[in-house]
Design a protein around this motif. Structure first.
Motif, PDB file in Angstrom:
ATOM      1  N   LEU A  81       0.812  -1.197   0.000  1.00  0.00           N
ATOM      2  CA  LEU A  81       0.000   0.000   0.000  1.00  0.00           C
ATOM      3  C   LEU A  81       0.855   1.259   0.000  1.00  0.00           C
ATOM      4  O   LEU A  81       0.600   2.216  -0.707  1.00  0.00           O
ATOM      5  CB  LEU A  81      -0.919   0.019   1.231  1.00  0.00           C
ATOM      6  N   ALA A 129      -1.491  -5.733   1.682  1.00  0.00           N
ATOM      7  CA  ALA A 129      -2.433  -6.839   1.810  1.00  0.00           C
ATOM      8  C   ALA A 129      -1.688  -8.137   1.557  1.00  0.00           C
ATOM      9  O   ALA A 129      -1.007  -8.274   0.536  1.00  0.00           O
ATOM     10  CB  ALA A 129      -3.572  -6.672   0.816  1.00  0.00           C
ATOM     11  N   SER A 180      -6.919 -13.256   3.895  1.00  0.00           N
ATOM     12  CA  SER A 180      -6.417 -11.943   3.490  1.00  0.00           C
ATOM     13  C   SER A 180      -6.442 -10.999   4.679  1.00  0.00           C
ATOM     14  O   SER A 180      -7.454 -10.897   5.387  1.00  0.00           O
ATOM     15  CB  SER A 180      -7.271 -11.372   2.355  1.00  0.00           C
ATOM     16  N   ILE A 221      -4.542  -7.056   6.271  1.00  0.00           N
ATOM     17  CA  ILE A 221      -3.666  -5.907   6.089  1.00  0.00           C
ATOM     18  C   ILE A 221      -2.543  -6.030   7.107  1.00  0.00           C
ATOM     19  O   ILE A 221      -2.790  -5.987   8.316  1.00  0.00           O
ATOM     20  CB  ILE A 221      -4.410  -4.577   6.264  1.00  0.00           C
ATOM     21  N   THR A 252      -7.471   1.486   4.861  1.00  0.00           N
ATOM     22  CA  THR A 252      -7.719   0.471   3.835  1.00  0.00           C
ATOM     23  C   THR A 252      -8.388  -0.753   4.444  1.00  0.00           C
ATOM     24  O   THR A 252      -9.310  -1.340   3.851  1.00  0.00           O
ATOM     25  CB  THR A 252      -6.402   0.069   3.154  1.00  0.00           C
ATOM     26  N   ALA A 253      -7.925  -1.154   5.634  1.00  0.00           N
ATOM     27  CA  ALA A 253      -8.538  -2.295   6.321  1.00  0.00           C
ATOM     28  C   ALA A 253     -10.014  -2.039   6.595  1.00  0.00           C
ATOM     29  O   ALA A 253     -10.852  -2.934   6.433  1.00  0.00           O
ATOM     30  CB  ALA A 253      -7.798  -2.588   7.617  1.00  0.00           C
ATOM     31  N   ALA A 277     -11.980   0.065   4.877  1.00  0.00           N
ATOM     32  CA  ALA A 277     -12.707   0.137   3.606  1.00  0.00           C
ATOM     33  C   ALA A 277     -12.906  -1.246   3.000  1.00  0.00           C
ATOM     34  O   ALA A 277     -13.968  -1.553   2.454  1.00  0.00           O
ATOM     35  CB  ALA A 277     -11.951   1.038   2.637  1.00  0.00           C
ATOM     36  N   LYS A 278     -11.888  -2.094   3.096  1.00  0.00           N
ATOM     37  CA  LYS A 278     -11.953  -3.425   2.503  1.00  0.00           C
ATOM     38  C   LYS A 278     -12.481  -4.485   3.466  1.00  0.00           C
ATOM     39  O   LYS A 278     -12.648  -5.638   3.086  1.00  0.00           O
ATOM     40  CB  LYS A 278     -10.561  -3.847   2.024  1.00  0.00           C
ATOM     41  N   ARG A 279     -12.713  -4.087   4.726  1.00  0.00           N
ATOM     42  CA  ARG A 279     -13.191  -5.006   5.768  1.00  0.00           C
ATOM     43  C   ARG A 279     -12.254  -6.211   5.911  1.00  0.00           C
ATOM     44  O   ARG A 279     -12.670  -7.367   5.797  1.00  0.00           O
ATOM     45  CB  ARG A 279     -14.612  -5.475   5.473  1.00  0.00           C
ATOM     46  N   LEU A 280     -10.974  -5.911   6.170  1.00  0.00           N
ATOM     47  CA  LEU A 280      -9.965  -6.949   6.355  1.00  0.00           C
ATOM     48  C   LEU A 280      -9.348  -6.839   7.733  1.00  0.00           C
ATOM     49  O   LEU A 280      -9.168  -5.730   8.250  1.00  0.00           O
ATOM     50  CB  LEU A 280      -8.857  -6.825   5.295  1.00  0.00           C
ATOM     51  N   CYS A 334     -11.309   1.218  13.846  1.00  0.00           N
ATOM     52  CA  CYS A 334     -11.289  -0.192  13.427  1.00  0.00           C
ATOM     53  C   CYS A 334     -11.866  -1.109  14.504  1.00  0.00           C
ATOM     54  O   CYS A 334     -12.359  -2.203  14.189  1.00  0.00           O
ATOM     55  CB  CYS A 334      -9.856  -0.628  13.139  1.00  0.00           C
ATOM     56  N   HIS A 384     -14.542  -9.570   9.465  1.00  0.00           N
ATOM     57  CA  HIS A 384     -15.127  -8.328   9.986  1.00  0.00           C
ATOM     58  C   HIS A 384     -16.393  -8.663  10.762  1.00  0.00           C
ATOM     59  O   HIS A 384     -16.839  -9.825  10.805  1.00  0.00           O
ATOM     60  CB  HIS A 384     -15.421  -7.336   8.857  1.00  0.00           C
TER      61      HIS A 384
END
Length: 445
Positions: free
Chosen positions: A5, A17, A24, A26, A53-54, A56-59, A92, A185
Motif C-alpha cells: 500500500l 495486503a 487476506s 492488512i 484500507t482495512a 474500507a476493505k473489511r480486512l 477499526c 469483519h
C-alpha cells in the motif's frame, strides 16, 4: 507481500495486503532495526493509510511492532502522527479484528497502540512500556531494567497486556493460529474449522474430573479439552488472572469463545483481574459474533479489604456489563459451585443468558451451607448448626430446586455435555437481537 500500500519515507514501516493461513489481512510492519525503529511522521501516515484500507476493505489488521516510539528529531509532528494512528485504530475496533505482534521494544506511543489491539502476542525477548527506565528512575528514584519494567513475562502475568508469549520468530505463526477462529469483519460469520470429531461424542471423562471432595481442586482446562473439537483450545491471557480461563475453540467446527472458572487458582473465585479479563474477552467475542460457552464453578467473589478499596465493585460490574449487553448466542454450564454475586455475573439467566445448563453436581445458592449457618444460626449449639447445614444442603445445594424455578433450563449428564452444547448452539445459530438505538453505552471502565 501481495499488495504494498505504502512505505514510509524512512523505510521503517511497510504495509500491504497479504495472505496469512489462507486469509487476506492488512499487514503493517514497523520493525526496522535502524535507530531502534524510531518512527517519523511519514511512517505514521503509512500506518494510517493501512488502517483506513482495512476499514474500507473489511480486512483484519495485523501489526508487527518493534519501535522505540516517535522520532525525537521531528518533534510534535511525530506525536501528531501517532495520535492519528490511534484514532483510526479506534475506528477499526469492533469492525475488524486487530492483532498485534511485538518482536522488540514497544515504547511510548507504540505501546498505546498495542493497548488498543484485540490480541497481542509478544516474543519472549520483547518489552513494552509507556515510560521507560530513565524517566522511572528520575521521577521515582527506582533503578529498573526494561525487562523488569515491561518484559513479555510481566505483560503476560502482571499487566494482562499480552494475550500470549511465544519464542522469537514464532509471533506471526501464533497470530495466524488465532486468526483462524475469527471472521474478517463484524458482519461476517466466523469461519468453520475442519474437524473429524463427532458432534455427538460422549464425554464421561469430563464429569470424572470433578473431585469427590466438594472443596477439591481440578484443572478446568481438562474439562474444556474433553468438550471441544479435537481437545484444542487457544488459551488467551493464560498467565494473567489464572482463576479465570478464556480461550478460543470450536464445537462441530464452529468457533466459540470459552470462559471458565479455574478451581486450581484461588478456588475459582472472581477478583479484579479476573473480572477485567472476562469482560474484555466477552466484549471481543460479542463484537465478532463468536458464541460464548461459560463453564461455572465458583464460590463467589474473592473477599478482602484491598480488593474492595481498589474497586471490586466497579470491576465486578465490568463482567456483569459485558455479559448483559452481549447479543451472541450464550450457553452456560454449571459444573459444581455457583454462589452469590459470582452466580449473577457468570452469565446467569438474569444477565440474558440463552440456555443455562447444569450437571447433577451443581450447587446454586446465595452462599455455602457453612457460611449460611454462621449468619442464620449464630449462637446456636453444634447439633443445631449441623442439622441446619444438612437441611440447607439437601434443600438448596442441588440444581433441581433452581430448575423448578426456571433458573436452569436442563440438568444434563456430564457425558452428554458436548452434544448438548453442539445442539444448543445449532438451535441458537439464527439468534438475532435488535439493539436499542443510543449514542453508546457507559461501560464501567
Amino acid at each position: 507481500m501481495d499488495l504494498q500500500l505504502r512505505a514510509g519515507a524512512t523505510g521503517h514501516v511497510t504495509a500491504g495486503a497479504v495472505s496469512l493461513g489462507g486469509r487476506s489481512v492488512i499487514l503493517v510492519s514497523a520493525d526496522s532495526p535502524e535507530r531502534r525503529g524510531a518512527l517519523a511522521p511519514a511512517d505514521s501516515e503509512t500506518i494510517v493509510t493501512a488502517l483506513e484500507t482495512a476499514l474500507a476493505k473489511r480486512l483484519p489488521v495485523v501489526l508487527m511492532l518493534s519501535s522505540s516510539g516517535a522520532d525525537a528529531h521531528h518533534g510534535v509532528a511525530a506525536l501528531h502522527g501517532w495520535g492519528r494512528a490511534a484514532q483510526v485504530l479506534v475506528r477499526c475496533s469492533g469492525v475488524v479484528p486487530i492483532l498485534a505482534g511485538v518482536t522488540g521494544p514497544a515504547i511510548s506511543g507504540i505501546a498505546l497502540l498495542i493497548g488498543l489491539a484485540d490480541i497481542v502476542v509478544m516474543a519472549t525477548d520483547a518489552y513494552a512500556f509507556v515510560s521507560g527506565p530513565v524517566p522511572v528512575r528520575e521521577m521515582t528514584g527506582v533503578a529498573i531494567g526494561p525487562d523488569e519494567l515491561g518484559g513479555a513475562s510481566i505483560h503476560a502475568s502482571a499487566s494482562g497486556a499480552a494475550s500470549a508469549v511465544t519464542e522469537p520468530g514464532e509471533v506471526l505463526d501464533a497470530l495466524t493460529e488465532i486468526l483462524a477462529y475469527l471472521p474478517a469483519h463484524c458482519d461476517e460469520l466466523p469461519p468453520r474449522l475442519a474437524t473429524a470429531d463427532p458432534r455427538d461424542r460422549l464425554t464421561p471423562e469430563a464429569g470424572d474430573l470433578l473431585p469427590t471432595v466438594p472443596t477439591g481442586a481440578y484443572d478446568v482446562r481438562d474439562v474444556i479439552s474433553a468438550l471441544v473439537d479435537d481437545g484444542a483450545m487457544v488459551e488467551l491471557r493464560a498467565g494473567w488472572a489464572p482463576n479465570l480461563v478464556t480461550g478460543l475453540a470450536s464445537l462441530d467446527g464452529y468457533s466459540v469463545g470459552i470462559v471458565a472458572n479455574q478451581p486450581m487458582s484461588i478456588a475459582g473465585t472472581l477478583d479484579i483481574a479476573a473480572s477485567q479479563k472476562g469482560a474484555r474477552f466477552v466484549n471481543f467475542c460479542d463484537a465478532f459474533g463468536l458464541p460464548l460457552v461459560t463453564l461455572v464453578d465458583t464460590p463467589g467473589f474473592y473477599p478482602g479489604k484491598d480488593l474492595e478499596w481498589r474497586g471490586m465493585i466497579r470491576h465486578g460490574a465490568q463482567l456483569a456489563f459485558a455479559y448483559a449487553r452481549a447479543t451472541v448466542p450464550r450457553v452456560a454450564v454449571v459444573l459444581r459451585k455457583s454462589y452469590g454475586g459470582a452466580y449473577i455475573v457468570m452469565d446467569s439467566k438474569t444477565m440474558g443468558n440463552d440456555v443455562y445448563l447444569a450437571w447433577p453436581s451443581a450447587e446454586l445458592a446465595v452462599m455455602g451451607a457453612s457460611q449460611a449457618a454462621q449468619i442464620l444460626r449464630r449462637g446456636a449449639d453444634a447439633d443445631e448448626v449441623a442439622t441446619y447445614v444438612s437441611d440447607y444442603e439437601d434443600t438448596y445445594l442441588n440444581p433441581y430446586t433452581a430448575a423448578e424455578r426456571g433458573y436452569i433450563d436442563s440438568v444434563i449428564d456430564p457425558a452428554e455435555t458436548r452434544s448438548a452444547l453442539v445442539n444448543t448452539l445449532g438451535m441458537l445459530s439464527t439468534k438475532r437481537e435488535r439493539l436499542r438505538p443510543r449514542r453508546h453505552d457507559n461501560s464501567p471502565l
